[in-house]
Design an enzyme around this catalytic site. Structure first.
Site, PDB file in Angstrom:
ATOM      1  N   LYS A   3      26.656  22.222 -43.149  1.00 16.85           N
ATOM      2  CA  LYS A   3      27.304  23.534 -43.298  1.00 16.85           C
ATOM      3  C   LYS A   3      26.511  24.584 -42.521  1.00 16.85           C
ATOM      4  O   LYS A   3      27.079  25.397 -41.795  1.00 16.85           O
ATOM      5  CB  LYS A   3      27.400  23.919 -44.783  1.00 16.85           C
TER       6      LYS A   3
ATOM      7  N   GLN B 258      25.972  25.123 -53.708  1.00 16.55           N
ATOM      8  CA  GLN B 258      26.346  23.712 -53.630  1.00 16.55           C
ATOM      9  C   GLN B 258      26.360  23.066 -55.019  1.00 16.55           C
ATOM     10  O   GLN B 258      25.425  23.222 -55.801  1.00 16.55           O
ATOM     11  CB  GLN B 258      25.347  22.967 -52.717  1.00 16.55           C
TER      12      GLN B 258
ATOM     13  N   ASP C 186      34.447  29.298 -51.553  1.00 13.21           N
ATOM     14  CA  ASP C 186      34.875  28.031 -52.156  1.00 13.21           C
ATOM     15  C   ASP C 186      36.261  28.166 -52.796  1.00 13.21           C
ATOM     16  O   ASP C 186      36.920  27.155 -53.066  1.00 13.21           O
ATOM     17  CB  ASP C 186      33.903  27.632 -53.281  1.00 13.21           C
TER      18      ASP C 186
HETATM   19  N1  GUN Z   1      29.930  19.814 -53.549  1.00 14.76           N
HETATM   20  C1  GUN Z   1      30.790  18.914 -52.973  1.00 14.76           C
HETATM   21  N2  GUN Z   1      31.851  19.565 -52.432  1.00 14.76           N
HETATM   22  C2  GUN Z   1      31.653  20.897 -52.671  1.00 14.76           C
HETATM   23  C3  GUN Z   1      32.391  22.074 -52.351  1.00 14.76           C
HETATM   24  O1  GUN Z   1      33.480  22.037 -51.751  1.00 14.76           O
HETATM   25  N3  GUN Z   1      31.840  23.252 -52.756  1.00 14.76           N
HETATM   26  C4  GUN Z   1      30.666  23.320 -53.446  1.00 14.76           C
HETATM   27  N4  GUN Z   1      30.215  24.520 -53.797  1.00 14.76           N
HETATM   28  N5  GUN Z   1      29.950  22.237 -53.757  1.00 14.76           N
HETATM   29  C5  GUN Z   1      30.447  21.032 -53.370  1.00 14.76           C
END
Ligand code: GUN
Length: 296
Positions: free
Chosen positions: A54, A98, A121
């Site tokens: 990311k 995350q 998100d």
């Molecule tokens: N962990 C796995 N996928 C995601 C996501 O799309 N957003 C977040 N915040 N954590 C994740």
């Protein structure tokens, strides 16, 4: 019949290139770059890999990346304090904490603490409500990626029978909402659905998001249907090796009309859509109209 491959990896690369061009233009127009803050708590190996991707892709798109690492034993007060600081930081336009969080930390409290306008998100209850009401909000990244691939492959989705297998807050439910907003006839099935094969066989579109390796079988599918496989499951491949498989049996390639591969389908779309959401959030915070093609 061999299904047409729906190339999420290629689509995501084109989306990231478009985003980089939009970001360059926004920098010229405003003198600022969209900024994404990513918070990782603890040492979970898979999360570290995702978070690094990311951060790298944020920088490659010309955006500002703000990285925050906290130890697994951090208190909820400290974590929520960091979220409040990021809410107040005008260089930060999107915030992603995350998940999963280490035990003892409330995911829900974190989601609620994030400024709705920076919730890239799309997990905050106000953004969930906006999607449900068909209002502009921030749409969860994986569901947004699924919809972009479907619209790219099929065009107008009006009247299509769509079966979503999985009812999670993060994928199944929002995908179903987005498909309803596209005028599909939507059935949400899940692991407890009675006569699941018969339900899945109704689908012109099948979105599999149950998180169980190869659970959706080829013989459950309507021949020629379009399959979006959201699953990313690591299974034992013998001789000490593992391999990634989706939620859909590989034999489905002989029945479906088109299908996303695993890996290289929905997975790459998730981060590209996170970047798209950050650009959307930046534009809204600046009173600008977000560029077309970044949402639905
Ligand atoms: N962990 C796995 N996928 C995601 C996501 O799309 N957003 C977040 N915040 N954590 C994740």
């Amino acid at each position: 019949m061999i299904a047409t491959l729906i190339d999420g990896k290629g689509f995501a690369a084109r989306l990231r290139a478009d985003l980089a061009a939009h970001v360059a233009q926004l920098k010229e127009q405003t003198g600022e770059a969209p900024g994404l803050a990513v918070v990782l708590v603890g040492e979970d190996a898979a999360s570290q890999v995702y978070v690094r991707s990311k951060e790298r892709q944020t920088v490659e798109a010309g955006m500002e990346s703000f990285s925050h690492r906290l130890p697994a034993d951090v208190s909820e007060d400290v974590l929520l304090g960091l979220v409040r600081e990021l809410n107040a930081d005008t260089r930060v336009h999107g915030i992603l904490v995350q998940f999963p969080l280490p035990g003892g930390l409330s995911q829900q409290k974190v989601i609620e603490a994030i400024d709705v306008d920076k919730d890239v998100d799309g997990f905050h209850v106000e953004n969930v409500g906006r999607v449900a009401a068909g209002l502009p909000g921030l749409v969860p990244c994986t569901p947004l990626g699924c919809l972009m691939l479907l619209r790219d492959h099929l065009g107008d989705l009006t009247g299509q029978e769509a079966v979503v297998v999985g009812r999670s807050h993060t994928v199944g439910k929002p995908v179903a909402q987005l498909l309803i907003n596209q005028s599909c006839t939507v059935t949400v099935a899940h692991s407890r659905t009675r006569d699941l094969p018969d339900v899945v066989r109704r689908g012109d579109i099948v979105v599999a998001a149950v998180g169980r390796p190869e659970m959706v079988k080829a013989e459950w599918l309507k021949p020629g249907c379009t399959v979006i496989d959201v699953g990313i499951n690591r299974i034992d491949a013998g001789e000490g090796k593992t391999r990634l498989v989706g939620d859909v049996d590989a034999a489905a390639w002989d029945v479906a009309g088109a299908m996303t591969p695993v890996p290289g389908g929905v997975g790459p779309m998730t981060i590209a859509c996170l970047l798209a959401n950050t650009v959307t959030a930046f534009c809204r915070q600046k009173g600008l109209t977000p560029p077309a093609g970044l949402g639905l």
